[in-house]
Design a protein around this motif. Structure first.
Motif, short mmCIF file in Angstrom:
data_model
loop_
_atom_site.label_atom_id
_atom_site.label_comp_id
_atom_site.label_asym_id
_atom_site.label_seq_id
_atom_site.Cartn_x
_atom_site.Cartn_y
_atom_site.Cartn_z
N ALA A 2 0.82 -1.21 0.00
CA ALA A 2 0.00 0.00 0.00
C ALA A 2 0.86 1.27 0.00
O ALA A 2 0.54 2.22 -0.72
N GLU A 3 1.93 1.27 0.78
CA GLU A 3 2.78 2.46 0.84
C GLU A 3 3.46 2.72 -0.50
O GLU A 3 3.59 3.88 -0.91
N LYS A 4 3.88 1.67 -1.17
CA LYS A 4 4.51 1.85 -2.48
C LYS A 4 3.52 2.47 -3.45
O LYS A 4 3.85 3.41 -4.18
N ALA A 5 2.29 1.96 -3.46
CA ALA A 5 1.26 2.47 -4.36
C ALA A 5 0.92 3.92 -4.04
O ALA A 5 0.78 4.76 -4.94
N LYS A 6 0.79 4.21 -2.74
CA LYS A 6 0.50 5.59 -2.34
C LYS A 6 1.64 6.52 -2.75
O LYS A 6 1.40 7.66 -3.17
N GLY A 7 2.86 6.04 -2.64
CA GLY A 7 4.01 6.83 -3.04
C GLY A 7 4.00 7.13 -4.53
O GLY A 7 4.26 8.26 -4.96
N LYS A 8 3.68 6.12 -5.32
CA LYS A 8 3.59 6.31 -6.78
C LYS A 8 2.51 7.32 -7.13
O LYS A 8 2.69 8.18 -8.01
N MET A 9 1.37 7.22 -6.45
CA MET A 9 0.27 8.15 -6.70
C MET A 9 0.67 9.58 -6.33
O MET A 9 0.37 10.52 -7.06
N MET A 35 7.90 19.08 -4.45
CA MET A 35 7.88 18.59 -3.07
C MET A 35 7.00 17.35 -2.96
O MET A 35 7.37 16.37 -2.29
N ASP A 36 5.84 17.35 -3.62
CA ASP A 36 4.98 16.18 -3.61
C ASP A 36 5.69 14.97 -4.22
O ASP A 36 5.55 13.85 -3.73
N GLN A 37 6.45 15.21 -5.27
CA GLN A 37 7.19 14.11 -5.90
C GLN A 37 8.23 13.54 -4.94
O GLN A 37 8.39 12.31 -4.84
N LEU A 38 8.91 14.40 -4.22
CA LEU A 38 9.91 13.94 -3.26
C LEU A 38 9.26 13.16 -2.11
O LEU A 38 9.77 12.12 -1.68
N LYS A 39 8.13 13.66 -1.63
CA LYS A 39 7.41 12.96 -0.56
C LYS A 39 6.96 11.58 -1.06
O LYS A 39 7.05 10.60 -0.33
N GLY A 40 6.48 11.54 -2.29
CA GLY A 40 6.04 10.28 -2.86
C GLY A 40 7.18 9.29 -3.01
O GLY A 40 7.03 8.10 -2.73
N LYS A 41 8.33 9.78 -3.43
CA LYS A 41 9.50 8.91 -3.58
C LYS A 41 9.92 8.35 -2.21
O LYS A 41 10.24 7.16 -2.08
N ALA A 42 9.90 9.21 -1.20
CA ALA A 42 10.25 8.76 0.16
C ALA A 42 9.26 7.71 0.65
O ALA A 42 9.65 6.70 1.24
N GLU A 44 7.42 5.71 -1.19
CA GLU A 44 7.64 4.50 -1.98
C GLU A 44 8.85 3.73 -1.44
O GLU A 44 8.81 2.50 -1.29
N THR A 45 9.93 4.44 -1.16
CA THR A 45 11.14 3.81 -0.64
C THR A 45 10.87 3.16 0.72
O THR A 45 11.33 2.05 0.99
N ALA A 46 10.10 3.84 1.56
CA ALA A 46 9.74 3.27 2.86
C ALA A 46 8.92 2.00 2.68
O ALA A 46 9.11 1.02 3.41
N GLY A 47 8.03 2.01 1.71
CA GLY A 47 7.22 0.84 1.43
C GLY A 47 8.07 -0.34 0.96
O GLY A 47 7.84 -1.48 1.37
N LYS A 48 9.06 -0.06 0.13
CA LYS A 48 9.96 -1.11 -0.33
C LYS A 48 10.76 -1.68 0.83
O LYS A 48 10.92 -2.90 0.94
N ALA A 49 11.25 -0.82 1.70
CA ALA A 49 12.02 -1.28 2.86
C ALA A 49 11.15 -2.12 3.77
O ALA A 49 11.60 -3.15 4.30
#
Length: 69
Positions: A2-9, A35-42, A44-49
């Motif tokens: 879910a976190e990865k998907a939310k990050g991508k969105m 800024m939204d893109q950076l938050k999303g990337k973070a 997504e990375t948290a979701g992967k971890a």
């Protein structure tokens, strides 16, 4: 997952906001989009971890079960 998907969105939303800011000449909107893109990337990375940690935990648990007498 879910976190990865939310990050991508969030990244997609940010990209759209950045493009809209460029089209309208709004530096503020462009900055918010970046800024939204950076938050999303973070996110997504948290979701992967989180997924990797869960996988390691599961494999250790399975290994321990196989070693029990």
């Amino acid at each position: 997952m879910a976190e990865k998907a939310k990050g991508k969105m969030e990244q997609a939303k940010g990209k759209a906001k950045e493009v809209a800011g460029k089209a309208t000449g709004s530096e503020r909107m462009q900055a918010e989009g970046k800024m939204d893109q950076l938050k999303g990337k973070a996110r997504e990375t948290a979701g992967k971890a989180e997924e990797q940690a869960r996988g390691i935990k599961d494999s250790l648990r399975d290994r321990d079960r196989r070693q029990e007498p």
